[in-house]
Design a protein around this motif. Structure first.
Motif, PDB file in Angstrom:
ATOM      1  N   SER A 247      49.286  94.396   5.060  1.00 56.90           N
ATOM      2  CA  SER A 247      47.859  94.034   5.002  1.00 56.90           C
ATOM      3  C   SER A 247      47.008  95.118   5.649  1.00 56.90           C
ATOM      4  O   SER A 247      45.942  95.486   5.120  1.00 56.90           O
TER       5      SER A 247
ATOM      6  N   LEU B 143      58.659  85.867   2.839  1.00 60.80           N
ATOM      7  CA  LEU B 143      58.184  84.913   3.833  1.00 60.80           C
ATOM      8  C   LEU B 143      58.382  83.486   3.340  1.00 60.80           C
ATOM      9  O   LEU B 143      58.860  82.613   4.094  1.00 60.80           O
ATOM     10  N   ALA B 144      58.053  83.236   2.078  1.00 63.19           N
ATOM     11  CA  ALA B 144      58.257  81.893   1.525  1.00 63.19           C
ATOM     12  C   ALA B 144      59.745  81.568   1.438  1.00 63.19           C
ATOM     13  O   ALA B 144      60.183  80.437   1.751  1.00 63.19           O
TER      14      ALA B 144
ATOM     15  N   LEU C 144      53.116  94.224   0.045  1.00 63.51           N
ATOM     16  CA  LEU C 144      52.563  92.966   0.534  1.00 63.51           C
ATOM     17  C   LEU C 144      53.106  91.785  -0.259  1.00 63.51           C
ATOM     18  O   LEU C 144      53.474  90.750   0.318  1.00 63.51           O
ATOM     19  N   ALA C 145      53.177  91.936  -1.574  1.00 63.19           N
ATOM     20  CA  ALA C 145      53.705  90.845  -2.405  1.00 63.19           C
ATOM     21  C   ALA C 145      55.172  90.586  -2.077  1.00 63.19           C
ATOM     22  O   ALA C 145      55.620  89.424  -2.018  1.00 63.19           O
TER      23      ALA C 145
ATOM     24  N   ARG D 141      57.082  88.335   8.387  1.00 64.12           N
ATOM     25  CA  ARG D 141      55.715  88.215   8.928  1.00 64.12           C
ATOM     26  C   ARG D 141      55.195  89.578   9.395  1.00 64.12           C
ATOM     27  O   ARG D 141      54.030  89.935   9.128  1.00 64.12           O
TER      28      ARG D 141
ATOM     29  N   ARG E 172      55.363  88.693   1.228  1.00 65.15           N
ATOM     30  CA  ARG E 172      54.957  87.287   1.081  1.00 65.15           C
ATOM     31  C   ARG E 172      56.030  86.471   0.356  1.00 65.15           C
ATOM     32  O   ARG E 172      56.261  85.305   0.685  1.00 65.15           O
ATOM     33  N   SER E 173      56.682  87.067  -0.628  1.00 69.37           N
ATOM     34  CA  SER E 173      57.779  86.383  -1.310  1.00 69.37           C
ATOM     35  C   SER E 173      58.924  86.101  -0.343  1.00 69.37           C
ATOM     36  O   SER E 173      59.473  84.984  -0.316  1.00 69.37           O
TER      37      SER E 173
ATOM     38  N   GLU F  32      54.416  91.680   6.430  1.00 64.82           N
ATOM     39  CA  GLU F  32      53.173  91.231   5.797  1.00 64.82           C
ATOM     40  C   GLU F  32      51.959  91.750   6.567  1.00 64.82           C
ATOM     41  O   GLU F  32      50.980  92.227   5.953  1.00 64.82           O
ATOM     42  N   ARG F  33      52.007  91.714   7.890  1.00 61.85           N
ATOM     43  CA  ARG F  33      50.880  92.221   8.684  1.00 61.85           C
ATOM     44  C   ARG F  33      50.716  93.729   8.490  1.00 61.85           C
ATOM     45  O   ARG F  33      49.589  94.236   8.335  1.00 61.85           O
TER      46      ARG F  33
ATOM     47  N   GLU G  91      49.986  97.160  -2.572  1.00 54.28           N
ATOM     48  CA  GLU G  91      50.030  95.730  -2.844  1.00 54.28           C
ATOM     49  C   GLU G  91      51.448  95.251  -3.186  1.00 54.28           C
ATOM     50  O   GLU G  91      51.772  94.081  -2.981  1.00 54.28           O
TER      51      GLU G  91
ATOM     52  N   THR H 241      61.101  80.838   4.959  1.00 50.58           N
ATOM     53  CA  THR H 241      60.609  79.550   5.459  1.00 50.58           C
ATOM     54  C   THR H 241      61.464  78.418   4.917  1.00 50.58           C
ATOM     55  O   THR H 241      61.838  77.479   5.643  1.00 50.58           O
TER      56      THR H 241
END
Length: 485
Positions: free
Chosen positions: A200, A234-235, A227-228, A193, A231-232, A196-197, A224, A238
């Protein structure tokens, strides 16, 4: 007659062909390994309980709940009850089985017709009554065959109980490891997280510079990628956190509230205490799985004695006694109505194709296999402790170096970002610094998990929980399942 009495009692007591059991010498070095990977040994704890090692009240609550609800422990308790029943069955064979047979009949002498229970018949009649009791085919255990089988069943019972304690030890360790894994995955989730912040924010800065013609468009595509990646991750994290909860609830056998779970590995790791292992490897002999293997070895040793005794004749007798009369009220309970019989028997096959010798050879081969299993259990336990000690001796240095690396990567990223904002460096240098920081932070979390999980592994390898390490030596308890709760 008085001189013969002790001889008869000795014969009735029987003898034993069970080989004298001596605990095999452990096939491992007497002390733990030493060298650059191993820290100086401390004094071993004579006994401990899991709250002494797992000090977080939340983890203790989860463990307590698991000990009450885990299905593996329930299976182990059922296996103990079954082994206890088998021991009692084997032990009962050492005593005669007494039975009683009571009948009454009326016989017509002319026709020979019989009507039981005193029902009337036509013509003259003769009434008989019988009250009898006795033992049928009771084996006199002169050579200890039955006693050896009972001894084998008793040791199998103790082996089942030790196996249940091993299951309990494994369960406690698995819960602690799963709890730590949840904390590590939470840390990695929060790290994703944060990345990602940060990515961004970097993209907004780079896009403004690209729109202003200050930076090339390649800077934006490079930003980018971070960021990608975040996010990967992060998923992925989770999913990992949700699966960690599922794993814990399976181990516990009941739901686990979020309030009982750690927020991070930084919070959970320090709550796991370190264990001194001492210097002597004989500490391993208290591990439940080794205790189980030794009782199984004892059981097979007793079966060798039973196979030896089976090569000798089996002596048994049938004893019957009772009262018989044709008058239930006046003559049945008199001395003249009493009668008895005693029928001895000897069973010894003249030719059985070498069956007894073959059974003895099988029992001896099974003993050799059980001995090898026992020694392998000790060797495996020695390796597990040695591996845990080697990891403990080096993990602090690795953790310190990883902390230093993370701090250096963080400072490098801060400086390169400032240089990029000032137009001194390209975005590629900033991108490399950001990736290096992210990787260093992830590795730090993994190293913290390894350090804490290693303390759990040492607890499991030593197997010295005071609640589970006591080996049964006395009579079979009335409630064996209590030993694992």
């Amino acid at each position: 007659m008085k001189r013969l009495a002790p001889v008869l009692l000795a014969l009735l007591a029987g003898c034993s062909f069970v080989p004298k059991y001596q605990r095999p010498a452990p096939p491992v070095p007497a002390t733990w390994p030493q060298g650059a990977a191993y820290a100086p040994a401390g004094e071993p704890l004579p006994s401990l309980s899991y709250p002494d090692v797992f000090r977080d009240p939340r983890l203790q609550t989860i463990i307590t709940r698991a000990l009450a609800n885990n299905r593996d422990l329930r299976i182990a308790a059922a296996n103990i009850a079954a082994a206890r029943g088998q021991y009692r069955v084997a032990r009962a064979d050492r005593f005669p089985t007494l039975g009683s047979n009571n009948t009454g009949s009326v016989i017509d002498p002319g026709t020979g017709r019989t009507n039981n229970n005193g029902a009337p018949v036509i013509g003259g009649e003769r009434t008989t009554f019988n009250l009898s009791f006795g033992a049928t085919a009771f084996e006199i255990d002169l050579f200890g065959r039955v006693a050896a089988l009972a001894q084998a069943a008793r040791n199998q019972y103790f082996a089942s109980e030790a196996g249940a304690r091993a299951t309990r030890l494994t369960l406690v360790g698995d819960i602690a490891t799963a709890w730590l894994q949840y904390g590590a995955d939470q840390s990695l989730l929060e790290l994703a997280r944060q990345t990602e912040r940060t990515a961004s924010d970097a993209i907004r800065l780079v896009r403004a510079r690209v729109d202003g013609g200050v930076a090339p468009r390649s800077d934006l595509t490079q930003a980018e990628t971070v960021l990608a990646l975040a996010r990967s991750n992060l998923a992925q994290q989770t999913t990992a956190v949700a699966q960690d909860v599922n794993a814990l609830e399976l181990l516990v056998g009941a739901p686990v509230e979020p309030a009982l779970l750690p927020a991070s590995i930084e919070q959970a790791g320090p709550t796991i205490a370190d264990l001194p292992a001492g210097t002597q490897s004989t500490l391993l002999l208290r591990r439940p799985d080794i205790v189980q293997a030794e009782y199984q070895l004892r059981a097979v040793n007793a079966q060798v004695g039973a196979a030896r005794a089976a090569m000798f004749p089996r002596i048994s007798f049938t004893a019957l006694g009772g009262l018989a009369s044709n008058n239930f009220i006046e003559q049945l309970f008199t001395t003249r109505a009493f009668n008895y019989s005693l029928i001895p028997g000897i069973n010894y096959p003249v030719f059985a194709g070498g069956r007894a010798k073959a059974n003895l050879a099988i029992a001896r081969a099974q003993f050799d296999a059980a001995l090898a299993t026992y020694e392998r259990s000790i060797q495996t336990a020695f390796r597990e402790v040695a591996d845990a000690l080697a990891r403990r001796g080096t993990i602090e240095a690795q953790l310190g170096a990883q902390n230093d690396l993370t701090r250096a990567a963080s400072e490098t990223f801060r400086l390169t970002e400032a240089r990029y904002r000032g137009g001194i460096d390209s975005y590629l240098a900033n991108l490399d610094a950001q990736r290096a920081l992210y990787q260093a932070q992830q590795t730090l979390v993994t190293t913290q998990l390894v350090a804490a999980a290693n303390r759990v592994a040492l607890y499991r390898a030593l197997g010295g929980d005071a609640l589970i390490d006591a080996a049964p030596t006395g009579p079979v308890p009335a409630t064996p399942a209590a030993a694992i709760r």
